[in-house]
Design an enzyme around this catalytic site. Structure first.
Site, PDB file in Angstrom:
ATOM      1  CE  LYS A 227       0.684  92.933  27.663  1.00  0.00           C
ATOM      2  NZ  LYS A 227       0.845  92.984  29.131  1.00  0.00           N
TER       3      LYS A 227
ATOM      4  CB  CYS B  67       0.581  87.287  31.605  1.00  0.00           C
ATOM      5  SG  CYS B  67       1.196  85.601  31.479  1.00  0.00           S
ATOM      6  CG  ASP B  68      -2.442  93.267  30.963  1.00  0.00           C
ATOM      7  OD1 ASP B  68      -1.407  93.865  30.600  1.00  0.00           O
ATOM      8  OD2 ASP B  68      -3.379  93.841  31.537  1.00  0.00           O
ATOM      9  CB  SER B  69      -1.898  91.744  36.349  1.00  0.00           C
ATOM     10  OG  SER B  69      -1.598  90.372  36.224  1.00  0.00           O
TER      11      SER B  69
ATOM     12  N   GLY C 113      -5.272  88.221  33.313  1.00  0.00           N
ATOM     13  CA  GLY C 113      -5.724  87.542  32.104  1.00  0.00           C
ATOM     14  C   GLY C 113      -4.580  86.811  31.438  1.00  0.00           C
TER      15      GLY C 113
END
Length: 208
Positions: A55, A74-76, A112
């Site tokens: 991203k 960001c990623d979750s 992350g």
């Protein structure tokens, strides 16, 4: 120095604003399924970090700004108690099913982050990392769960829950960084910014 948030998440934006940063929001449009398909049996930490990095990279490729900026992706995802790794439920049926599976148990939210430092649109430094926070789920009654799902809130958030919204009524506690559960870990972001040579305090809005 501009802070560019590569995410459309209202929760991430709210966390940053509350912590003294007014970011520029640019949504990446990354095909998350394609990124995941390019990995071989990834662990949750590897997956969320790869997605966050992708991203940030996508937003950086479209940058036309002069001067300096940092881009944060960001990623979750939630590692449920039964070992399944899940993202956003997308539908009411999936959200209700996941809540029924998690009720009274503990899941681990993996978050992350990918950070890029840009100078005149060119990447000059990179850093990425992840963290995991244990989330202890309460046991909503069937009526409470129906009402929660009906709000629409859990459909578009990782793991199908929030701390700061309606879902907070049904989360009994977290072990780890609460801001990570909200989608952007402030301590991790500070550390990654330092890796690319940026002090977080230099990004705070000026007061007085």
């Amino acid at each position: 120095m501009r802070f560019v948030l590569a995410s459309a998440s209202p929760a991430r934006l709210s966390v940053l604003r509350s912590a003294g940063i007014d970011p520029v929001v640019r949504v990446s449009g990354v095909d998350e399924d394609a990124v995941a398909a390019g990995l071989t049996d990834p662990a949750p930490a590897e997956l969320v970090t790869a997605l966050a990095r992708a991203k940030a990279e996508a937003v950086a490729r479209e940058a036309t700004d002069t001067g300096e900026s940092v881009v944060v992706g960001c990623d979750s995802m939630l590692l449920m108690g039964d070992g399944e790794v899940v993202g956003k439920p997308g539908t009411a049926e999936v959200a209700a099913r996941r809540w029924a599976a998690n009720a009274g148990g503990t899941g681990h939210l993996h978050t992350g982050h990918g950070v890029l430092r840009l100078r005149d649109g060119e990447v000059v430094a990179r850093a990425d990392g992840h963290l995991s926070t244990a989330v202890h789920f309460g046991t909503p009654s069937p009526e409470e769960l129906d009402a929660y799902v009906a709000t629409g809130e859990p459909l578009q958030v990782a793991g199908g829950f929030t701390l700061e919204g309606f879902g907070g009524w049904f989360i009994e506690g977290v072990d780890g960084d609460p801001s990570g559960v909200l989608g952007i870990s402030l301590p991790l972001t500070r550390s990654l910014l330092a890796e690319v040579g940026v002090a977080v305090t230099s990004l705070w809005r000026r007061t007085g």
